[in-house]
Design an enzyme around this catalytic site. Structure first.
Site, mmCIF file in Angstrom:
data_model
loop_
_atom_site.group_PDB
_atom_site.id
_atom_site.type_symbol
_atom_site.label_atom_id
_atom_site.label_comp_id
_atom_site.label_asym_id
_atom_site.label_seq_id
_atom_site.Cartn_x
_atom_site.Cartn_y
_atom_site.Cartn_z
ATOM 1 N N ASP A 131 0.815 -1.218 0.000
ATOM 2 C CA ASP A 131 0.000 0.000 0.000
ATOM 3 C C ASP A 131 0.849 1.268 0.000
ATOM 4 O O ASP A 131 0.361 2.352 0.281
ATOM 5 C CB ASP A 131 -0.942 -0.001 1.208
ATOM 6 C CG ASP A 131 -0.180 -0.138 2.524
ATOM 7 O OD1 ASP A 131 1.081 -0.120 2.495
ATOM 8 O OD2 ASP A 131 -0.808 -0.262 3.577
ATOM 9 N N HIS A 185 8.325 -3.023 -3.616
ATOM 10 C CA HIS A 185 7.719 -3.540 -2.386
ATOM 11 C C HIS A 185 8.759 -3.993 -1.354
ATOM 12 O O HIS A 185 9.825 -4.482 -1.712
ATOM 13 C CB HIS A 185 6.800 -4.714 -2.716
ATOM 14 C CG HIS A 185 6.027 -5.187 -1.532
ATOM 15 N ND1 HIS A 185 5.073 -4.406 -0.933
ATOM 16 C CD2 HIS A 185 6.099 -6.333 -0.811
ATOM 17 C CE1 HIS A 185 4.575 -5.076 0.118
ATOM 18 N NE2 HIS A 185 5.183 -6.225 0.200
#
Lengths: 153, 262
Positions: B52, B247
């Site tokens: 996110d 990520h």
């Protein structure tokens, strides 16, 4: 323990009551931690001399981690300012209210940013896609994925 | 966000590296090789986070507290973390953040750390599973992430000469002022961290950590570990994150959660 939004908003409200708002900004109503109204006026020389606007803030329980939903109120008393980033239904296309929201901003911080957005306006006009947007706009501007007109606000 | 796709928890339980490996087995041989290299270095597990944009901060924060929890001298580790954090508050003010902006977030992080040695209202001290529960709760987890973002920003804003030469717009490549950079790419929720933010946060927290770069680019499967703030010696377990393009997750030297003792 009270949720994060109420804790933070209680502090913001206390500060507004003890220190007052910046010039041109006034608290109209803050009776709960879901929705506040503030009035906004651009001081000095600007395209909006003599006009008073009102902002509606709606808060989610995750405020200030999640951005508030902020829009200009359109009522009998208040109109949406004519500005290239403000739609006639009061929705505002500003990255700080969307992808660039940061918990560093507060209700007053947002008001000040929008005040300076209006103050620096050179030409009063609606966004080019105003009619199309307003026809299909959701009630809550946070449900719109704006394509920001520029990244200066 | 596509609501129809079930989301990964904000941060998950440890799973064996074999789970990650399986995801690459039918795709990239070079990633598989690099995963095997990590396992050979005894990084046998991975704790995954949601993608996110907060994954670096969340991974680091979780492991930061977990190391204190697993410290040979928890009381001392708690004391030293709290004193570092308390001492950073004037830096936040010097960076222009009002107490109103940071105090709730700090309270949340401080309370989790103190709970390692002091029971909370429910009369329980922190355990591994309570720590995971806390970091899976969006309000707690995101508050900690925001506090680390503010610390990172303050570190950059209050030492502009040190960081200014490295502040570039990640897409446009144009130089940015510390203020612009911090407002847009540090303080804003969901904005991915890069080398500058990582360096600043390591200094602000006075910790060292390393990041293993799993990028599929190495011919022999070798994985580069980039170290941040390596001069700091804290006597705690190493803090190692795993980077895959876009990520961050936590690398672990075990394949499952520690058994509950007592």
């Amino acid at each position: 323990m009270a949720g994060i939004a109420s804790r933070r908003l209680a502090k913001e409200l206390k500060e507004i009551h003890t220190q007052g708002c910046p010039v041109g900004i006034q608290l109209l109503s803050a009776d709960n931690f879901e929705e506040w109204h503030l009035s906004l006026e651009v001081m000095g020389d600007s395209q909006y001399q003599g006009e008073v606007f009102a902002l509606k803030f709606r808060f989610e329980p995750q405020y200030p981690i999640s951005a508030p939903a902020v829009q200009f109120m359109v009522t009998d008393k208040y109109k949406s300012p004519v500005h290239p980033h403000v739609y006639s239904n009061g929705h505002i296309c500003a990255s700080i209210l969307g992808t660039e929201w940061s918990p560093v901003l507060s209700v007053i911080g947002v008001c000040v940013t929008l005040q300076s957005m209006l103050a620096s306006c050179k030409k009063k006009e609606r966004p080019p896609d105003n009619d199309r947007y307003v026809r299909h706009a959701p009630d809550n501007p946070k449900q719109t994925r704006f394509h920001y007109h520029d990244d200066t606000v | 966000m596509d609501e129809a796709v079930p989301q990964r928890p904000l941060i998950d339980q440890i799973v064996p590296m074999a789970v990650l490996r399986a995801e690459y087995e039918n795709g990239s041989a070079s990633f598989v090789k690099q995963i095997d290299y990590l396992v050979a270095q005894s990084f046998t597990g991975i704790r995954r986070t949601r993608g996110d944009g907060d994954c670096f901060y969340r991974s680091l924060a979780f492991r930061y507290v977990e190391r204190i929890l697993n410290s040979p001298d928890p009381a001392m580790s708690v004391g030293s973390a709290i004193s570092t954090l308390d001492a950073s508050l004037p830096m936040l003010e010097a960076a222009g953040f009002q107490p109103l902006v940071y105090e709730d977030f700090y309270e949340t992080l401080g309370a989790i750390i103190k709970r390692v040695v002091q029971p909370d209202d429910s009369n329980a001290t922190l355990t591994s599973s309570l720590l995971l529960e806390a970091f899976q709760n969006p309000e707690v987890s995101n508050s900690v992430v925001v506090f680390l973002r503010l610390l990172t920003s303050a570190q950059i804003r209050t030492d502009p000469d040190e960081y200014a030469p490295f502040l570039f717009h990640p897409e446009l490549g144009e130089p940015m002022t510390p203020r612009e950079f911090c407002e847009t790419f540090v303080e804003a929720v969901g904005k991915e961290a890069d080398h500058v933010q990582m360096t600043a946060l390591a200094r602000a927290l006075k910790i060292n950590f390393s990041v293993a770069y799993l990028d599929g680019r190495s011919a022999d499967g070798h994985v580069d570990f980039v170290k941040f703030n390596e001069d700091v010696e804290d006597g705690l377990e190493p803090l190692v994150l795993l980077y895959r393009p876009g990520h961050y997750d936590v690398l672990e030297k075990r394949t499952e959660e520690l058994p509950v003792v007592g």
